[in-house]
Design a protein around this motif. Structure first.
Motif, short mmCIF file in Angstrom:
data_model
loop_
_atom_site.label_atom_id
_atom_site.label_comp_id
_atom_site.label_asym_id
_atom_site.label_seq_id
_atom_site.Cartn_x
_atom_site.Cartn_y
_atom_site.Cartn_z
N ARG A 176 40.08 47.14 45.82
CA ARG A 176 40.49 46.13 46.82
C ARG A 176 39.40 45.08 46.98
O ARG A 176 39.68 43.88 47.14
CB ARG A 176 40.81 46.80 48.14
N PHE A 177 38.15 45.53 46.96
CA PHE A 177 37.02 44.60 47.09
C PHE A 177 37.00 43.61 45.93
O PHE A 177 36.84 42.39 46.13
CB PHE A 177 35.71 45.38 47.14
N VAL A 178 37.14 44.11 44.71
CA VAL A 178 37.13 43.24 43.52
C VAL A 178 38.34 42.31 43.53
O VAL A 178 38.24 41.13 43.18
CB VAL A 178 37.09 44.09 42.24
N ARG A 179 39.46 42.85 43.95
CA ARG A 179 40.68 42.03 44.03
C ARG A 179 40.47 40.85 44.99
O ARG A 179 40.84 39.71 44.67
CB ARG A 179 41.83 42.91 44.51
N LYS A 180 39.84 41.12 46.12
CA LYS A 180 39.59 40.04 47.09
C LYS A 180 38.51 39.10 46.61
O LYS A 180 38.62 37.87 46.74
CB LYS A 180 39.20 40.65 48.44
N LYS A 181 37.44 39.65 46.02
CA LYS A 181 36.30 38.84 45.57
C LYS A 181 36.72 37.80 44.54
O LYS A 181 36.26 36.65 44.58
CB LYS A 181 35.22 39.76 44.98
N TYR A 182 37.60 38.19 43.63
CA TYR A 182 38.00 37.28 42.55
C TYR A 182 39.39 36.70 42.77
O TYR A 182 39.94 36.07 41.87
CB TYR A 182 37.95 38.02 41.21
N ASP A 183 39.92 36.89 43.97
CA ASP A 183 41.23 36.35 44.33
C ASP A 183 42.27 36.73 43.28
O ASP A 183 42.97 35.87 42.73
CB ASP A 183 41.14 34.83 44.48
N LEU A 184 42.37 38.02 43.01
CA LEU A 184 43.27 38.51 41.96
C LEU A 184 44.68 38.71 42.48
O LEU A 184 44.88 39.24 43.58
CB LEU A 184 42.74 39.84 41.39
N ASP A 185 45.63 38.32 41.70
CA ASP A 185 47.04 38.55 42.00
C ASP A 185 47.40 39.94 41.49
O ASP A 185 47.29 40.21 40.28
CB ASP A 185 47.90 37.48 41.32
N HIS A 186 47.83 40.81 42.38
CA HIS A 186 48.12 42.18 41.97
C HIS A 186 49.24 42.25 40.93
O HIS A 186 49.31 43.20 40.15
CB HIS A 186 48.49 43.04 43.18
N ARG A 187 50.06 41.23 40.88
CA ARG A 187 51.17 41.23 39.92
C ARG A 187 50.72 40.99 38.49
O ARG A 187 51.47 41.24 37.55
CB ARG A 187 52.20 40.17 40.33
N SER A 188 49.50 40.48 38.33
CA SER A 188 49.01 40.18 36.98
C SER A 188 47.61 40.76 36.73
O SER A 188 46.86 40.25 35.92
CB SER A 188 48.99 38.66 36.76
N THR A 189 47.30 41.84 37.44
CA THR A 189 45.99 42.47 37.29
C THR A 189 46.16 43.92 36.86
O THR A 189 46.93 44.67 37.47
CB THR A 189 45.19 42.40 38.61
N TRP A 190 45.41 44.30 35.84
CA TRP A 190 45.50 45.63 35.24
C TRP A 190 44.13 46.28 35.16
O TRP A 190 43.16 45.63 34.79
CB TRP A 190 46.05 45.54 33.82
N MET A 191 44.06 47.56 35.49
CA MET A 191 42.86 48.34 35.23
C MET A 191 43.08 49.13 33.95
O MET A 191 44.08 49.83 33.81
CB MET A 191 42.56 49.29 36.39
N VAL A 192 42.11 49.03 33.03
CA VAL A 192 42.22 49.70 31.73
C VAL A 192 41.10 50.72 31.62
O VAL A 192 39.92 50.37 31.71
CB VAL A 192 42.10 48.68 30.58
N GLY A 193 41.45 51.99 31.44
CA GLY A 193 40.39 52.99 31.35
C GLY A 193 40.88 54.36 30.92
O GLY A 193 42.08 54.58 30.73
N ASN A 194 39.93 55.26 30.79
CA ASN A 194 40.22 56.62 30.29
C ASN A 194 40.23 57.68 31.38
O ASN A 194 40.63 58.81 31.13
CB ASN A 194 39.17 57.03 29.25
N SER A 195 39.78 57.32 32.57
CA SER A 195 39.64 58.33 33.62
C SER A 195 40.76 58.24 34.65
O SER A 195 40.89 57.23 35.35
CB SER A 195 38.30 58.15 34.36
N PRO A 196 41.57 59.30 34.79
CA PRO A 196 42.58 59.30 35.84
C PRO A 196 41.95 59.15 37.23
O PRO A 196 42.46 58.42 38.07
CB PRO A 196 43.27 60.66 35.68
N LYS A 197 40.82 59.82 37.44
CA LYS A 197 40.21 59.86 38.76
C LYS A 197 39.60 58.52 39.17
O LYS A 197 39.69 58.12 40.34
CB LYS A 197 39.13 60.94 38.81
N SER A 198 38.96 57.83 38.23
CA SER A 198 38.22 56.61 38.58
C SER A 198 38.89 55.32 38.15
O SER A 198 38.64 54.28 38.75
CB SER A 198 36.82 56.66 37.94
N ASP A 199 39.73 55.39 37.12
CA ASP A 199 40.34 54.17 36.60
C ASP A 199 41.80 54.01 37.00
O ASP A 199 42.20 52.95 37.49
CB ASP A 199 40.26 54.15 35.06
N ILE A 200 42.58 55.04 36.80
CA ILE A 200 44.03 54.89 36.92
C ILE A 200 44.54 55.09 38.34
O ILE A 200 45.13 54.19 38.94
CB ILE A 200 44.76 55.87 35.96
N ASN A 201 44.27 56.25 38.90
CA ASN A 201 44.84 56.56 40.22
C ASN A 201 44.35 55.64 41.33
O ASN A 201 45.16 55.17 42.14
CB ASN A 201 44.59 58.03 40.56
#
Length: 237
Positions: free
Chosen positions: A165-190
């Motif tokens: 949420r902090f990064v989303r606000k800091k960079y004014d990210l639109d949740h509809r076009s923002t993706w997290m890409v990673g290998n960890s369910p605990k830290s990246d995906i969930n």
């Protein structure tokens, strides 16, 4: 979820680093194997020592965060707790050496990263978002040769929903076009899904066991894409 066509340009991709862009945990696993072999405990099996070390690492992460210094601390604490006498200086240095050996490995990019990342950067905005020790993570990024493809680097102490949420606000990210890409369910995906973002899950066969967790389903309006390798990113983005 499978996509039948390429996702439109102009997305923001938050990219994990360790075990998503380059190998990382395999080096820790080698150090742990050497440590357990060196300890050669007379009462506990290798599996029991590893379980004990996992508990120590959980404590260390809460108190000291991530990084080589924290890992080194965990090895020393584990050795002390499982030993019947104080650690002599010689053994102490040997244990420190197991941890420090990790820093000597060259950065090994995962398959597809070197070819696909430049293409992704030409169509989307890339932000590196990886937890750990900030100096160590930025140093690995520079040594990887990938730094030029990212418009920003974020190294939070923990990657929980609030961090996203902090990064989303800091960079004014639109949740509809923002993706997290990673290998960890605990830290990246969930946590990314919990923060309202889309996610791309690229499992790694040697993901740190403290990062294991069941992947949560995407909610209405969200997308969760699971890929076999980073190479497939080029077919979807």
């Amino acid at each position: 979820m499978a996509f039948s066509s390429t996702i439109a340009p102009g997305q923001t991709l938050l990219l994990d680093a360790d075990d998503t862009l380059w190998e990382n945990n395999i080096y820790f696993e080698r150090a742990i194997a050497d440590f357990i072999s060196y300890l050669n405990h007379e009462c506990y099996s290798a599996e029991e020592v590893r379980s004990f070390l996992n508990d120590v690492e959980r404590e260390t992460v809460r108190e000291r965060g991530y990084g080589l210094a924290s890992f080194q601390h965990s090895l020393i604490v584990c050795f002390e707790r499982l030993s019947s006498s104080p650690i002599p200086a010689e053994k102490h240095e040997r244990i420190v050496g197991f941890a420090q050996s990790i820093s000597r490995y060259e950065i090994q990019l995962l398959p597809g990263v070197a070819d696909v990342l430049p293409s992704l950067a030409s169509r989307h905005r890339l932000i590196l978002m990886t937890k750990g020790n900030e100096f160590e993570q930025k140093d690995k990024l520079m040594r990887s040769g990938l730094a030029a493809y990212f418009v920003a680097v974020e190294v939070p102490k923990e990657k929980d929903p609030d961090a996203y949420r902090f990064v989303r606000k800091k960079y004014d990210l639109d949740h509809r076009s923002t993706w997290m890409v990673g290998n960890s369910p605990k830290s990246d995906i969930n946590p990314a899904l919990a923060a309202g973002l889309h996610a791309v899950f690229i499992p790694h066969p040697h993901t740190w066991m403290l990062e294991h967790e069941a992947v949560e389903p995407a909610q209405n309006g969200q997308h969760l894409l699971e890929l076999e390798s980073f190479t497939e990113m080029g077919r979807h983005f």
